[in-house]
Write a protein that holds these residues in place. Structure first.
Motif, PDB file in Angstrom:
ATOM      1  N   TYR A  71       0.763  -1.063   0.131  1.00 38.13           N
ATOM      2  CA  TYR A  71       0.335  -0.060   0.296  1.00 38.13           C
ATOM      3  C   TYR A  71       0.712   1.173   0.245  1.00 38.13           C
ATOM      4  N   HIS A  72       0.496   2.649  -0.669  1.00 41.20           N
ATOM      5  CA  HIS A  72       1.035   3.009  -0.521  1.00 41.20           C
ATOM      6  C   HIS A  72       0.033   4.535  -0.063  1.00 41.20           C
ATOM      7  N   GLN A  73       0.436   5.691   0.769  1.00 37.82           N
ATOM      8  CA  GLN A  73      -0.140   6.307   1.143  1.00 37.82           C
ATOM      9  C   GLN A  73       0.452   8.039   1.237  1.00 37.82           C
ATOM     10  N   LEU A  74      -0.097   8.756   0.621  1.00 36.96           N
ATOM     11  CA  LEU A  74      -0.206  10.667   0.795  1.00 36.96           C
ATOM     12  C   LEU A  74      -0.849  11.013   1.682  1.00 36.96           C
ATOM     13  N   THR A  75       0.464  11.487   2.479  1.00 38.93           N
ATOM     14  CA  THR A  75      -0.170  12.296   3.980  1.00 38.93           C
ATOM     15  C   THR A  75       0.010  14.078   3.072  1.00 38.93           C
ATOM     16  N   THR A  76      -1.322  14.577   3.612  1.00 38.64           N
ATOM     17  CA  THR A  76      -0.795  16.440   2.701  1.00 38.64           C
ATOM     18  C   THR A  76      -1.441  16.750   3.439  1.00 38.64           C
ATOM     19  N   ARG A  77      -1.671  18.706   3.490  1.00 41.75           N
ATOM     20  CA  ARG A  77      -1.436  19.710   4.732  1.00 41.75           C
ATOM     21  C   ARG A  77      -2.517  20.176   3.611  1.00 41.75           C
ATOM     22  N   ASP A  78      -3.280  19.845   2.010  1.00 38.02           N
ATOM     23  CA  ASP A  78      -3.776  20.745   0.930  1.00 38.02           C
ATOM     24  C   ASP A  78      -5.042  18.989   0.638  1.00 38.02           C
ATOM     25  N   TYR A  79      -5.381  18.948   0.927  1.00 36.69           N
ATOM     26  CA  TYR A  79      -6.490  17.474   0.627  1.00 36.69           C
ATOM     27  C   TYR A  79      -7.163  17.618  -0.021  1.00 36.69           C
ATOM     28  N   ALA A  80      -8.090  18.449   0.064  1.00 38.55           N
ATOM     29  CA  ALA A  80      -8.604  18.561  -1.092  1.00 38.55           C
ATOM     30  C   ALA A  80      -8.004  19.111  -2.208  1.00 38.55           C
ATOM     31  N   GLY A  81      -7.018  20.015  -2.687  1.00 40.46           N
ATOM     32  CA  GLY A  81      -6.103  20.042  -3.684  1.00 40.46           C
ATOM     33  C   GLY A  81      -5.568  19.289  -4.111  1.00 40.46           C
ATOM     34  N   GLY A  82      -4.661  18.290  -3.573  1.00 36.94           N
ATOM     35  CA  GLY A  82      -4.318  16.825  -3.121  1.00 36.94           C
ATOM     36  C   GLY A  82      -5.086  16.203  -4.413  1.00 36.94           C
ATOM     37  N   LEU A  83      -6.364  16.115  -3.695  1.00 40.09           N
ATOM     38  CA  LEU A  83      -7.544  14.367  -5.092  1.00 40.09           C
ATOM     39  C   LEU A  83      -7.656  15.419  -5.866  1.00 40.09           C
ATOM     40  N   ASP A  84      -7.789  16.986  -6.072  1.00 41.72           N
ATOM     41  CA  ASP A  84      -7.795  17.543  -7.692  1.00 41.72           C
ATOM     42  C   ASP A  84      -6.611  16.950  -8.143  1.00 41.72           C
ATOM     43  N   PHE A  85      -5.444  17.078  -7.915  1.00 42.38           N
ATOM     44  CA  PHE A  85      -4.717  17.623  -8.990  1.00 42.38           C
ATOM     45  C   PHE A  85      -3.782  16.070  -9.673  1.00 42.38           C
ATOM     46  N   TYR A  86      -4.007  14.983  -8.424  1.00 47.76           N
ATOM     47  CA  TYR A  86      -4.211  13.768  -8.798  1.00 47.76           C
ATOM     48  C   TYR A  86      -4.668  13.033  -9.650  1.00 47.76           C
ATOM     49  N   ARG A  87      -6.181  13.832  -9.418  1.00 48.79           N
ATOM     50  CA  ARG A  87      -7.305  13.269 -10.403  1.00 48.79           C
ATOM     51  C   ARG A  87      -6.752  13.646 -11.648  1.00 48.79           C
ATOM     52  N   THR A  88      -6.901  14.803 -11.710  1.00 47.84           N
ATOM     53  CA  THR A  88      -6.874  15.690 -12.903  1.00 47.84           C
ATOM     54  C   THR A  88      -5.545  14.571 -14.032  1.00 47.84           C
ATOM     55  N   VAL A  89      -3.950  14.676 -13.098  1.00 47.87           N
ATOM     56  CA  VAL A  89      -2.898  14.988 -14.057  1.00 47.87           C
ATOM     57  C   VAL A  89      -2.937  13.237 -13.965  1.00 47.87           C
ATOM     58  N   TYR A  90      -3.356  11.992 -13.047  1.00 47.36           N
ATOM     59  CA  TYR A  90      -2.953  10.938 -13.270  1.00 47.36           C
ATOM     60  C   TYR A  90      -4.395  10.359 -13.367  1.00 47.36           C
ATOM     61  N   GLY A  91      -5.213  10.528 -13.437  1.00 49.60           N
ATOM     62  CA  GLY A  91      -6.903   9.433 -13.703  1.00 49.60           C
ATOM     63  C   GLY A  91      -7.105   9.506 -12.800  1.00 49.60           C
ATOM     64  N   MET A 143      -4.215  11.063   2.782  1.00 50.37           N
ATOM     65  CA  MET A 143      -4.499  11.631   4.221  1.00 50.37           C
ATOM     66  C   MET A 143      -4.936  13.403   4.762  1.00 50.37           C
ATOM     67  N   ASP A 144      -5.495  13.729   4.909  1.00 46.37           N
ATOM     68  CA  ASP A 144      -5.978  14.974   5.251  1.00 46.37           C
ATOM     69  C   ASP A 144      -4.762  14.804   6.727  1.00 46.37           C
ATOM     70  N   GLY A 145      -3.431  16.238   6.810  1.00 45.93           N
ATOM     71  CA  GLY A 145      -3.001  16.173   7.586  1.00 45.93           C
ATOM     72  C   GLY A 145      -2.135  17.397   8.114  1.00 45.93           C
ATOM     73  N   SER A 146      -3.217  18.195   8.112  1.00 44.41           N
ATOM     74  CA  SER A 146      -2.713  20.254   8.024  1.00 44.41           C
ATOM     75  C   SER A 146      -3.149  19.635   9.429  1.00 44.41           C
ATOM     76  N   VAL A 147      -3.952  18.935  10.263  1.00 42.78           N
ATOM     77  CA  VAL A 147      -3.766  19.423  11.735  1.00 42.78           C
ATOM     78  C   VAL A 147      -2.821  19.083  12.547  1.00 42.78           C
ATOM     79  N   TYR A 148      -2.025  17.882  12.006  1.00 44.85           N
ATOM     80  CA  TYR A 148      -0.804  17.744  12.640  1.00 44.85           C
ATOM     81  C   TYR A 148       0.264  17.320  12.559  1.00 44.85           C
ATOM     82  N   LEU A 149       0.012  17.676  10.714  1.00 41.78           N
ATOM     83  CA  LEU A 149       1.761  18.050  10.134  1.00 41.78           C
ATOM     84  C   LEU A 149       2.588  19.011  11.434  1.00 41.78           C
ATOM     85  N   PRO A 150       3.873  18.759  11.253  1.00 35.58           N
ATOM     86  CA  PRO A 150       4.863  19.810  11.986  1.00 35.58           C
ATOM     87  C   PRO A 150       4.526  20.799  10.707  1.00 35.58           C
ATOM     88  N   GLU A 151       5.272  22.039  11.462  1.00 28.75           N
ATOM     89  CA  GLU A 151       5.537  23.400  10.337  1.00 28.75           C
ATOM     90  C   GLU A 151       6.277  23.165   9.927  1.00 28.75           C
TER      91      GLU A 151
END
Length: 257
Positions: free
Chosen positions: A142-162, A190-198
């Motif tokens: 399995y692979h996991q993307l943890t990101t500060r921009d959850y909605a934007g990340g989903l849009d990006f990978y849907r657009t570029v990688y289908g 995963m939405d990591g905006s709450v707990y990812l370090p600064e």
């Protein structure tokens, strides 16, 4: 053993480790996962290919101090046309680190960042089909993307990688989606905006299969690694986060039927 010819387009199809101690890394992963190795010639810069029971599973290479980057695992996504994917990613707000590189008789690759600054790679097949075994001990499951921009990340990978994505949870405490390929969830976001370090934009993480997560953790610690998050039972199996002797992080997952 679950083997395959190649990953679906847009899905992870290769992983490699950039390490400041290549010899120690080989000893560590050999002891933990039973990996065996083959080192490429000068034309491949001494790149090391790891295998499980004769099936290619990952790469390892030396971390150049000039890169000023920590030791880490990198996930690569399958593309049919690296140049077109780079152009599409840039148009969607992502970035490219150094153009597209030809790997003789193997394929074409590029190092990328998504709009949130998360680092990953792309791999176009031309002789090297990516990791040939999965959902097995010592292989990616399995692979996991943890990101500060959850909605934007989903849009990006849907657009570029289908990607075709499915929402698993949408609460402030746990916001998570999967990317599904041929009906199988191969990637989590995963939405990591709450707990990812600064200052940390997020990361791509790989989960390796383990017949016994707790015994594998004992091997990891005995061979100089560390535990980042202790093993716990979840609806998705027994999971743990760990790191190798030079601090490169990865995850363990019990094998699912």
């Amino acid at each position: 053993m679950v083997t395959r010819q190649s990953a679906p387009l847009g899905a992870p199809n290769w992983i490699d480790l950039t390490t400041s101690d290549l010899e120690r890394a080989q000893q560590f992963y050999g002891a933990v996962f039973g990996w065996t190795y083959e080192t490429g010639g000068p034309e491949y810069g001494g790149y090391v290919t790891a295998s499980v029971d004769g099936n290619v599973v990952a790469g390892l290479m030396s971390n150049d101090p000039q890169w000023n980057a920590p030791d880490a695992w990198t996930t690569y996504l399958h593309t049919a046309d690296a140049d077109a994917t780079v152009a599409s990613a840039i148009a969607a707000g992502g970035g490219n680190c150094g153009g597209v590189m030809d790997i003789p008789e193997k394929g074409r690759m590029a190092m990328m960042t998504d709009p949130a600054g998360v680092f990953y790679g792309i791999w176009q097949l031309a002789g090297h089909e990516g990791f040939a075994v999965f959902n097995e001990a010592g292989a990616p499951v399995y692979h996991q993307l943890t990101t500060r921009d959850y909605a934007g990340g989903l849009d990006f990978y849907r657009t570029v990688y289908g990607w075709s994505t499915e929402v698993v949870s949408d609460t402030d405490e746990f916001r998570y989606s999967t990317a599904n390929f041929d009906g199988e969830a191969l990637v989590g976001v995963m939405d990591g905006s709450v707990y990812l370090p600064e200052g940390v934009p997020g990361d791509w993480a790989v989960f390796f299969g383990a017949d016994d997560v707790d015994k594998t953790i004992e091997l990891i610690v005995a061979n100089g690694g560390s535990v980042v998050r202790a093993a716990e039972d979840t609806p998705y199996g027994r999971l743990a986060a760990v790191a190798d002797p030079t601090g490169a992080g990865f995850n363990l997952s019990s094998l699912q039927d």
